[in-house]
Scaffold this motif. Structure first.
Motif, short mmCIF file in Angstrom:
data_model
loop_
_atom_site.label_atom_id
_atom_site.label_comp_id
_atom_site.label_asym_id
_atom_site.label_seq_id
_atom_site.Cartn_x
_atom_site.Cartn_y
_atom_site.Cartn_z
N ALA A 131 81.47 17.35 44.04
CA ALA A 131 82.01 16.21 43.30
C ALA A 131 82.57 16.65 41.95
N ASP A 132 81.79 17.43 41.24
CA ASP A 132 82.20 17.86 39.90
C ASP A 132 83.44 18.76 39.95
N ALA A 133 83.63 19.44 41.09
CA ALA A 133 84.79 20.32 41.23
C ALA A 133 86.01 19.58 41.79
N GLY A 134 85.85 18.30 42.08
CA GLY A 134 86.98 17.53 42.61
C GLY A 134 87.39 17.97 44.00
N ALA A 135 86.43 18.30 44.83
CA ALA A 135 86.73 18.77 46.19
C ALA A 135 87.60 17.77 46.94
N PHE A 136 88.54 18.28 47.72
CA PHE A 136 89.44 17.54 48.60
C PHE A 136 90.45 16.67 47.84
N SER A 137 90.42 16.69 46.52
CA SER A 137 91.30 15.82 45.74
C SER A 137 92.77 16.22 45.85
N GLU A 138 93.04 17.46 46.25
CA GLU A 138 94.42 17.92 46.38
C GLU A 138 94.88 17.95 47.83
N THR A 139 94.25 17.15 48.66
CA THR A 139 94.61 17.09 50.08
C THR A 139 96.07 16.67 50.25
N GLU A 140 96.76 17.38 51.10
CA GLU A 140 98.18 17.12 51.35
C GLU A 140 98.36 15.73 51.97
N LYS A 141 99.34 14.99 51.48
CA LYS A 141 99.55 13.63 51.94
C LYS A 141 100.37 13.61 53.21
N ILE A 142 99.71 13.97 54.29
CA ILE A 142 100.32 13.97 55.61
C ILE A 142 99.22 13.65 56.61
N GLN A 170 73.27 8.50 36.37
CA GLN A 170 74.40 9.39 36.08
C GLN A 170 74.83 10.14 37.34
N GLU A 171 73.85 10.58 38.13
CA GLU A 171 74.19 11.28 39.38
C GLU A 171 74.92 10.35 40.34
N LYS A 172 74.46 9.12 40.42
CA LYS A 172 75.14 8.15 41.29
C LYS A 172 76.59 7.97 40.86
N GLN A 173 76.81 7.82 39.57
CA GLN A 173 78.16 7.60 39.08
C GLN A 173 79.06 8.80 39.33
N ARG A 174 78.52 9.99 39.20
CA ARG A 174 79.32 11.20 39.48
C ARG A 174 79.75 11.24 40.93
N LEU A 175 78.84 10.89 41.83
CA LEU A 175 79.17 10.92 43.25
C LEU A 175 80.11 9.78 43.63
N ILE A 176 79.87 8.61 43.09
CA ILE A 176 80.75 7.47 43.39
C ILE A 176 82.16 7.74 42.88
N ALA A 177 82.27 8.32 41.69
CA ALA A 177 83.59 8.62 41.11
C ALA A 177 84.36 9.61 41.95
N TRP A 178 83.67 10.42 42.72
CA TRP A 178 84.31 11.39 43.62
C TRP A 178 84.60 10.79 44.99
N ILE A 179 83.58 10.14 45.57
CA ILE A 179 83.71 9.65 46.95
C ILE A 179 84.67 8.47 47.04
N ASP A 180 84.58 7.54 46.11
CA ASP A 180 85.35 6.30 46.22
C ASP A 180 86.86 6.52 46.38
N PRO A 181 87.51 7.30 45.51
CA PRO A 181 88.96 7.48 45.68
C PRO A 181 89.32 8.23 46.96
N LEU A 182 88.45 9.15 47.39
CA LEU A 182 88.74 9.88 48.63
C LEU A 182 88.66 8.95 49.83
N VAL A 183 87.65 8.10 49.85
CA VAL A 183 87.53 7.11 50.93
C VAL A 183 88.76 6.21 50.95
N ARG A 184 89.18 5.73 49.80
CA ARG A 184 90.31 4.82 49.75
C ARG A 184 91.62 5.49 50.17
N ARG A 185 91.70 6.79 50.00
CA ARG A 185 92.91 7.51 50.47
C ARG A 185 93.07 7.39 51.98
N THR A 186 91.97 7.30 52.70
CA THR A 186 92.06 7.26 54.16
C THR A 186 92.75 5.99 54.66
#
Length: 389
Positions: A131-142, A170-186
């Motif tokens: 989460a802290d490294a922003g994993a999968f955030s640069e996934t190609e939009k295809i 704080q841990e919850k917020q870090r994970l939510i801040a990472w997971i939420d936008p990735l889920v919404r991308r789907t």
């Protein structure tokens, strides 16, 4: 309002959750109270974590708990290189670079569910690192890369649900801040058949799981909507047109669709929405998930039922001859995953009907010796999540 009907297409146009039926799909048990519950704090996610933890703790010698702990945790997983983005692939297939990540998450979440504190700590540290490294955030939009993202996000959401109560704010917020936008991308629309077939079913199972867990009614509703659309689209015999045209892999993709339907139905159970019993009508005949499941099993025992559709041979996969059906989903894939994992949930559903009993027999015949059955499409270690014995 007992046995009220959902309008599955309502969320597309912002119509109220319990609007009048638009597509003849009836869902028993939908109530205003269940809607309010989702808005005020969420349902259970894929399953009731506390209830499952209690069951496993109270049955320490059960096959279910053994399945949770069957695969050892590996400390080296904490050193897996973070993947910044998923990409498209050449030819048939999808980006598998996240396989190690997913395997670690699925194994650790099962162990954590069974009370392995070390595994829970590892899983927490592992997810926070990514989460802290922003994993999968640069996934190609295809669509190909996003399909890989959908596969990874479902077990991620399930893992979060398992460790959530033990996290600090704080841990919850870090994970939510990472997971939420990735889920919404789907939720991305690509203007093609992937917006309507098993790719979309997987996306909506992810959106629904996260919506259930977080109390986001709009995301939760997407799963209800999609389930109804699937039933409406199914032929009277239970076959799914966009899947059965896939040549040798017609039943392969039917199974993939059934997995996402099962996930959506299990999530809905936490919101008192009975998708397992939902029906749609065509020419006076009712269709349900059991109709789709029955067709899939009938097609395995009598492939001629499928070939009239599979002859279209649309993007068939590795085998080009539609007369040679691919039954590879009946076996462990060699990387620990098993495509029959969803049947663990189907077999545990109460009360059982005849089609469920058939599915249970298939599970015992083809999967019993390969348990635990673990699969991204089912959210992780399905044997751990649902087996009752």
């Amino acid at each position: 309002m007992k046995n009220a009907a959902h309008s599955f297409l309502a969320a597309r146009s912002g119509i109220a959750l319990l609007a009048a039926v638009l597509s003849a799909v009836a869902v028993p048990g939908a109530t205003q109270a269940s809607v309010a519950q989702a808005a005020n704090g969420g349902y259970q996610g894929l399953f009731d974590v506390k209830a499952r933890k209690d069951f496993l703790a109270q049955n320490p010698s059960s096959d279910a708990r053994k399945a949770c702990l069957a695969v050892d945790a590996d400390a080296k997983w904490l050193n897996i290189e973070v993947i910044k983005g998923l990409t498209t692939t050449q030819g048939y297939g999808t980006d598998r670079s996240g396989n190690q990540y997913a395997w670690a998450v699925m194994v650790l979440s099962g162990r954590a569910l069974a009370g392995d504190k070390r595994a829970e700590e590892m899983l927490t540290a592992f997810l926070l690192k990514w989460a802290d490294a922003g994993a999968f955030s640069e996934t190609e939009k295809i669509h190909d890369a996003y399909y890989a993202l959908k596969r990874l996000m479902l077990p991620t959401v399930v893992a979060y649900s398992i460790i959530r109560d033990g996290l600090g704010d704080q841990e919850k917020q870090r994970l939510i801040a990472w997971i939420d936008p990735l889920v919404r991308r789907t939720d991305q629309i690509f203007e093609g058949s992937v917006d309507y077939n098993n790719h979309r079913y997987l996306a909506d199972s992810v959106l629904m799981a996260w919506g259930s867990l977080t109390g986001d009614q709009e995301l939760y509703q997407k799963g209800l909507d999609r389930f109804g659309i699937i039933l409406n689209d199914a032929r009277a015999d239970g076959s799914l047109p966009l899947e059965t045209r896939r040549g040798a892999r017609a039943l392969w993709y039917m199974r993939q669709s059934l997995t996402s339907m099962t996930v959506m139905a299990e999530i809905a159970a936490g919101g008192q929405d009975a998708l397992f019993e939902a029906t749609a009508a065509v020419d006076g005949r009712k269709k349900s998930m059991w109709t789709v499941l029955s067709y899939w099993m009938n097609g395995m025992t009598n492939p001629i039922l499928v070939k009239a559709y599979s002859a279209e041979n649309y993007i068939p996969g590795p085998e080009q001859d539609f007369m040679k059906p691919d039954f590879g989903f009946l076996e462990n894939r060699g990387n620990g995953r098993h495509y029959l994992a969803f049947l663990e949930a189907v077999a545990a559903h109460e009360p059982p009907n005849f089609i469920q009993r058939r599915a249970g027999a298939l599970l015992e015949r083809e999967g019993a010796n390969e348990r635990p059955l673990i699969d991204e499409f089912a959210g992780g270690n399905a044997t751990c999540f649902w087996r009752q014995g």
